[in-house]
Scaffold this motif. Structure first.
Motif, mmCIF file in Angstrom:
data_model
loop_
_atom_site.group_PDB
_atom_site.id
_atom_site.type_symbol
_atom_site.label_atom_id
_atom_site.label_comp_id
_atom_site.label_asym_id
_atom_site.label_seq_id
_atom_site.Cartn_x
_atom_site.Cartn_y
_atom_site.Cartn_z
ATOM 1 N N ALA A 1 1.197 -1.410 -0.076
ATOM 2 C CA ALA A 1 0.131 -0.096 -0.011
ATOM 3 C C ALA A 1 0.913 1.316 -0.064
ATOM 4 O O ALA A 1 0.210 2.347 -0.628
ATOM 5 C CB ALA A 1 -1.051 0.034 1.220
ATOM 6 N N ILE A 2 2.114 1.226 0.446
ATOM 7 C CA ILE A 2 2.807 2.372 0.580
ATOM 8 C C ILE A 2 3.075 3.079 -0.880
ATOM 9 O O ILE A 2 3.288 4.101 -0.911
ATOM 10 C CB ILE A 2 4.434 1.838 1.288
ATOM 11 C CG1 ILE A 2 4.034 1.652 2.675
ATOM 12 C CG2 ILE A 2 5.553 2.968 0.992
ATOM 13 C CD1 ILE A 2 5.362 1.412 3.574
ATOM 14 N N MET A 3 3.351 1.844 -1.606
ATOM 15 C CA MET A 3 3.522 2.270 -3.150
ATOM 16 C C MET A 3 2.363 3.286 -3.599
ATOM 17 O O MET A 3 2.601 3.960 -4.805
ATOM 18 C CB MET A 3 3.672 1.135 -4.027
ATOM 19 C CG MET A 3 4.836 0.367 -3.759
ATOM 20 S SD MET A 3 5.182 -1.169 -4.754
ATOM 21 C CE MET A 3 5.434 -0.191 -6.339
ATOM 22 N N LEU A 4 1.140 3.233 -3.142
ATOM 23 C CA LEU A 4 0.279 3.846 -3.683
ATOM 24 C C LEU A 4 -0.082 5.089 -2.923
ATOM 25 O O LEU A 4 -0.554 6.349 -3.213
ATOM 26 C CB LEU A 4 -1.099 2.989 -3.667
ATOM 27 C CG LEU A 4 -1.351 1.615 -4.570
ATOM 28 C CD1 LEU A 4 -2.401 1.007 -4.252
ATOM 29 C CD2 LEU A 4 -0.824 2.139 -6.119
ATOM 30 N N LEU A 5 0.034 4.884 -1.666
ATOM 31 C CA LEU A 5 -0.230 6.201 -0.695
ATOM 32 C C LEU A 5 0.765 7.055 -0.354
ATOM 33 O O LEU A 5 0.641 7.954 0.253
ATOM 34 C CB LEU A 5 -0.714 5.492 0.690
ATOM 35 C CG LEU A 5 -1.891 4.716 0.839
ATOM 36 C CD1 LEU A 5 -2.130 3.762 1.964
ATOM 37 C CD2 LEU A 5 -3.251 5.368 0.343
ATOM 38 N N GLU A 6 1.843 6.728 -0.968
ATOM 39 C CA GLU A 6 3.377 7.838 -0.697
ATOM 40 C C GLU A 6 3.926 7.730 -2.058
ATOM 41 O O GLU A 6 3.477 7.081 -3.073
ATOM 42 C CB GLU A 6 4.195 7.225 0.184
ATOM 43 C CG GLU A 6 3.544 6.920 1.704
ATOM 44 C CD GLU A 6 4.585 6.533 2.518
ATOM 45 O OE1 GLU A 6 5.723 6.484 2.459
ATOM 46 O OE2 GLU A 6 4.256 5.936 3.889
ATOM 47 N N GLY A 7 4.552 9.066 -2.154
ATOM 48 C CA GLY A 7 4.853 9.259 -3.711
ATOM 49 C C GLY A 7 6.469 10.059 -3.639
ATOM 50 O O GLY A 7 6.894 10.103 -2.432
ATOM 51 N N GLN A 8 6.908 10.292 -4.577
ATOM 52 C CA GLN A 8 8.174 10.981 -4.752
ATOM 53 C C GLN A 8 7.999 12.135 -5.805
ATOM 54 O O GLN A 8 7.385 11.819 -6.868
ATOM 55 C CB GLN A 8 9.362 9.851 -5.243
ATOM 56 C CG GLN A 8 9.203 8.683 -4.502
ATOM 57 C CD GLN A 8 8.495 7.486 -5.139
ATOM 58 O OE1 GLN A 8 7.533 7.850 -6.004
ATOM 59 N NE2 GLN A 8 8.621 6.245 -4.565
ATOM 60 N N LYS A 9 8.852 13.258 -5.503
ATOM 61 C CA LYS A 9 8.944 14.106 -6.564
ATOM 62 C C LYS A 9 10.342 13.931 -7.235
ATOM 63 O O LYS A 9 11.423 14.111 -6.726
ATOM 64 C CB LYS A 9 9.002 15.512 -5.832
ATOM 65 C CG LYS A 9 9.456 16.652 -6.776
ATOM 66 C CD LYS A 9 9.373 18.084 -5.884
ATOM 67 C CE LYS A 9 9.295 19.198 -7.082
ATOM 68 N NZ LYS A 9 9.875 20.493 -6.395
ATOM 69 N N VAL A 10 10.061 13.618 -8.434
ATOM 70 C CA VAL A 10 11.315 13.101 -9.392
ATOM 71 C C VAL A 10 11.518 14.020 -10.491
ATOM 72 O O VAL A 10 10.297 14.259 -11.200
ATOM 73 C CB VAL A 10 10.933 11.652 -9.889
ATOM 74 C CG1 VAL A 10 12.256 11.178 -10.711
ATOM 75 C CG2 VAL A 10 10.911 10.737 -8.643
ATOM 76 N N VAL A 11 12.763 14.405 -10.956
ATOM 77 C CA VAL A 11 12.999 15.297 -12.027
ATOM 78 C C VAL A 11 13.698 14.600 -12.687
ATOM 79 O O VAL A 11 14.889 13.920 -12.810
ATOM 80 C CB VAL A 11 13.585 16.828 -11.414
ATOM 81 C CG1 VAL A 11 12.546 17.462 -10.807
ATOM 82 C CG2 VAL A 11 15.006 16.430 -10.915
ATOM 83 N N PRO A 12 13.694 14.712 -14.100
ATOM 84 C CA PRO A 12 14.644 14.150 -15.360
ATOM 85 C C PRO A 12 15.634 15.083 -15.873
ATOM 86 O O PRO A 12 16.131 15.356 -16.741
ATOM 87 C CB PRO A 12 13.611 14.073 -16.497
ATOM 88 C CG PRO A 12 12.540 15.422 -16.430
ATOM 89 C CD PRO A 12 12.415 15.475 -14.766
ATOM 90 N N ARG A 13 16.570 15.185 -14.760
ATOM 91 C CA ARG A 13 17.619 16.194 -14.967
ATOM 92 C C ARG A 13 18.369 15.602 -16.000
ATOM 93 O O ARG A 13 18.781 16.421 -17.081
ATOM 94 C CB ARG A 13 18.406 16.593 -13.750
ATOM 95 C CG ARG A 13 19.772 17.670 -13.978
ATOM 96 C CD ARG A 13 20.596 17.537 -12.636
ATOM 97 N NE ARG A 13 21.084 16.394 -12.250
ATOM 98 C CZ ARG A 13 21.907 15.727 -12.887
ATOM 99 N NH1 ARG A 13 22.759 16.325 -13.854
ATOM 100 N NH2 ARG A 13 22.536 14.481 -12.364
ATOM 101 N N ARG A 14 18.922 14.517 -16.099
ATOM 102 C CA ARG A 14 19.850 14.050 -16.886
ATOM 103 C C ARG A 14 19.357 13.648 -18.234
ATOM 104 O O ARG A 14 19.992 13.847 -19.451
ATOM 105 C CB ARG A 14 20.573 12.787 -16.243
ATOM 106 C CG ARG A 14 21.578 12.282 -17.405
ATOM 107 C CD ARG A 14 22.489 11.125 -16.684
ATOM 108 N NE ARG A 14 23.141 11.486 -15.492
ATOM 109 C CZ ARG A 14 23.234 10.428 -14.487
ATOM 110 N NH1 ARG A 14 22.954 9.335 -14.430
ATOM 111 N NH2 ARG A 14 23.808 11.003 -13.242
ATOM 112 N N THR A 15 18.078 13.198 -18.285
ATOM 113 C CA THR A 15 17.165 13.060 -19.336
ATOM 114 C C THR A 15 17.009 14.251 -20.260
ATOM 115 O O THR A 15 17.355 14.022 -21.394
ATOM 116 C CB THR A 15 15.743 12.487 -19.109
ATOM 117 O OG1 THR A 15 15.864 11.263 -18.287
ATOM 118 C CG2 THR A 15 15.028 12.198 -20.424
ATOM 119 N N LEU A 16 16.883 15.360 -19.702
ATOM 120 C CA LEU A 16 16.857 16.559 -20.309
ATOM 121 C C LEU A 16 18.334 17.097 -20.958
ATOM 122 O O LEU A 16 18.446 17.656 -21.815
ATOM 123 C CB LEU A 16 16.251 17.862 -19.702
ATOM 124 C CG LEU A 16 14.731 17.507 -19.181
ATOM 125 C CD1 LEU A 16 14.480 18.597 -17.812
ATOM 126 C CD2 LEU A 16 14.035 17.978 -20.463
#
Length: 342
Positions: A307-322
Motif C-alpha cells: 500500500a505504501i507504493m500507492l499512498l506515498e510518492g516521490q518528486k522526481v525530476v528528469p535532469r539527466r534525461t533533459l
C-alpha cells in the motif's frame, strides 16, 4: 555504415543501415509503443517472447542458443507487483523478484557472450508504482476487475524513498529502504555488464499515460462515471510520463551514442500530486473527480507494505534525461491527458 541524422525535432540520432533492436517484453503496452516508434524510424525489431513467431525469439531459445545479431537490447519484462488477487506473501514476493532478475540476467548473459555484442543495453525499472497498477486498484475497488497475472507493460517498483519534501534526480541516493527499493537495486545490478563494449542505460519510469493501456485503461470507466478521485490523502507526489515520451526516451537511449547511465523517465512537470492528477483527469473528461479511495481500503486490499507504493510518492525530476537532449512531446499534464482521452 553509421551516420548521424537529425529527426524532425532536431535531435541528433546515430543510425546504421539494418539496425535491429531486440526487445524483451515487447508485446505489451510500452513494448508495442516502442516497437511502433522504432519501426517508424527505420529499424527492424526482434522481440523476445514466451511464444515463437515471426521476428521473435523465445526466452528459452535466447538462454540456450544465445543472442542473434542485434544492435541494441531492451528489457521490459516482469510480474505485476500490485495484482489485487494475489496475496503479498513470500511465494509471490519470490515471483516478483525472479520475473525481473531472470529475464534481465538471461539478456545480460546473452549480451556478454555474444561474438558481436549490441551497441546499447537498456533496462526499464521504476521511480514509483507501475503505470497500470496504481489505478487498477481504483477500478477493482469500485467493482471492476482489471487484468491479472503477468503484465504486458513493464512493472515498476520504487527506487527513491517516498517523501513530501525531497526532490530526486538521477544522482539521488535510494534503493535500500524497503523490499521494493531493494528489488530495483538487485534488478539494475543484474543488468550490469563488465567492460565498456556495450553502452548501458537504465530508465526509471514513472506512471505511464496512454490511451491503449496502463493507468488510463483502468481509470477510464470510474472517472467517466464521476467516481474518480485521489488515492488516500492525495498529497503524495505522482511522477508520470506520456507513453509517447517513454517510448521516445527509450528510442533515444537506443539510438544516441552519447546516452548512458540512469535516466529518469518522468515528465518535467514533476510537482504533480495525486489529487492534482485526479482533478486534471476529471477535467479532461469533463467530470468531477473528488471521491477519494480511503487509505484503509488500499491497505486492506494490498497489505501495508504494498500500500505504501500507492499512498506515498516521490518528486522526481528528469535532469539527466533533459541534459542528453531529449525533447518532450508532452511536458505538461493537461496536454498529455487531453491527448490520451481525445
Amino acid at each position: 555504415m553509421g551516420r548521424l541524422k537529425q529527426n524532425r525535432r532536431g535531435e541528433r540520432r546515430f543510425l546504421r543501415e539494418g539496425t535491429k533492436p531486440c526487445t524483451g517484453g515487447g508485446t505489451g503496452f510500452i513494448g508495442t509503443a516502442l516497437t511502433q516508434l522504432l519501426k517508424a524510424r527505420g529499424h527492424e525489431v526482434m522481440l523476445v517472447s514466451r511464444k515463437p513467431g515471426p521476428d521473435r525469439i523465445t526466452w528459452d531459445e535466447l538462454d540456450t542458443s544465445g543472442l542473434p545479431h542485434c544492435d541494441a537490447a531492451v528489457n521490459l519484462a516482469g510480474e505485476n507487483i500490485l495484482n489485487p488477487i494475489r496475496r503479498w506473501n513470500e511465494s509471490f514476493q519470490k515471483e516478483v523478484l525472479n520475473s525481473r532478475l531472470e529475464t534481465t540476467q538471461i539478456l545480460a548473459r546473452a549480451i556478454n557472450k555474444a561474438p558481436q555484442p549490441p551497441q546499447a543495453w537498456v533496462l526499464v525499472t521504476g521511480v514509483g508504482a507501475k503505470e497500470g497498477e496504481t489505478k487498477k486498484n481504483i477500478a477493482w475497488s469500485r467493482g471492476r476487475t482489471g487484468d491479472s497475472g503477468q503484465t504486458s507493460a513493464v512493472p515498476l517498483a520504487a527506487y527513491y524513498q517516498p517523501s513530501l519534501t525531497a526532490e530526486y534526480d538521477e544522482d539521488s541516493p535510494g534503493g535500500d529502504f524497503d523490499f521494493f527499493s531493494n528489488l530495483v537495486t538487485k534488478w539494475e545490478a543484474a543488468a550490469r555488464l563488465p567492460g565498456e563494449s556495450t553502452r548501458q542505460v537504465v530508465v526509471r519510469s514513472g506512471v505511464v499515460l496512454g490511451r491503449e493501456g496502463g493507468a488510463i485503461r483502468h481509470m477510464l470507466l470510474p472517472f467517466r462515471l464521476g467516481l474518480g478521485g485521489p488515492i488516500g490523502p492525495g498529497h503524495q507526489f505522482f511522477p508520470w510520463i506520456h507513453i509517447r515520451d517513454l517510448a521516445g526516451i527509450l528510442a533515444h537511449a537506443v539510438e544516441a551514442s552519447h546516452v548512458q547511465g540512469v535516466l529518469n523517465g518522468v515528465a518535467p512537470a514533476s510537482a504533480t500530486t495525486n489529487a492534482e492528477f485526479a482533478k486534471a483527469f476529471g477535467a479532461a473528461l469533463g467530470r468531477p473527480a473528488f471521491i477519494p479511495l480511503p487509505s484503509m481500503v488500499v491497505q486492506a486490499v494490498f497489505g501495508r507494505e504494498r500500500a505504501i507504493m500507492l499512498l506515498e510518492g516521490q518528486k522526481v525530476v528528469p535532469r539527466r534525461t533533459l541534459a542528453t537532449g531529449y525533447q518532450y512531446s508532452f511536458p505538461e499534464l493537461g496536454a498529455a491527458l487531453k491527448e490520451v482521452v481525445a
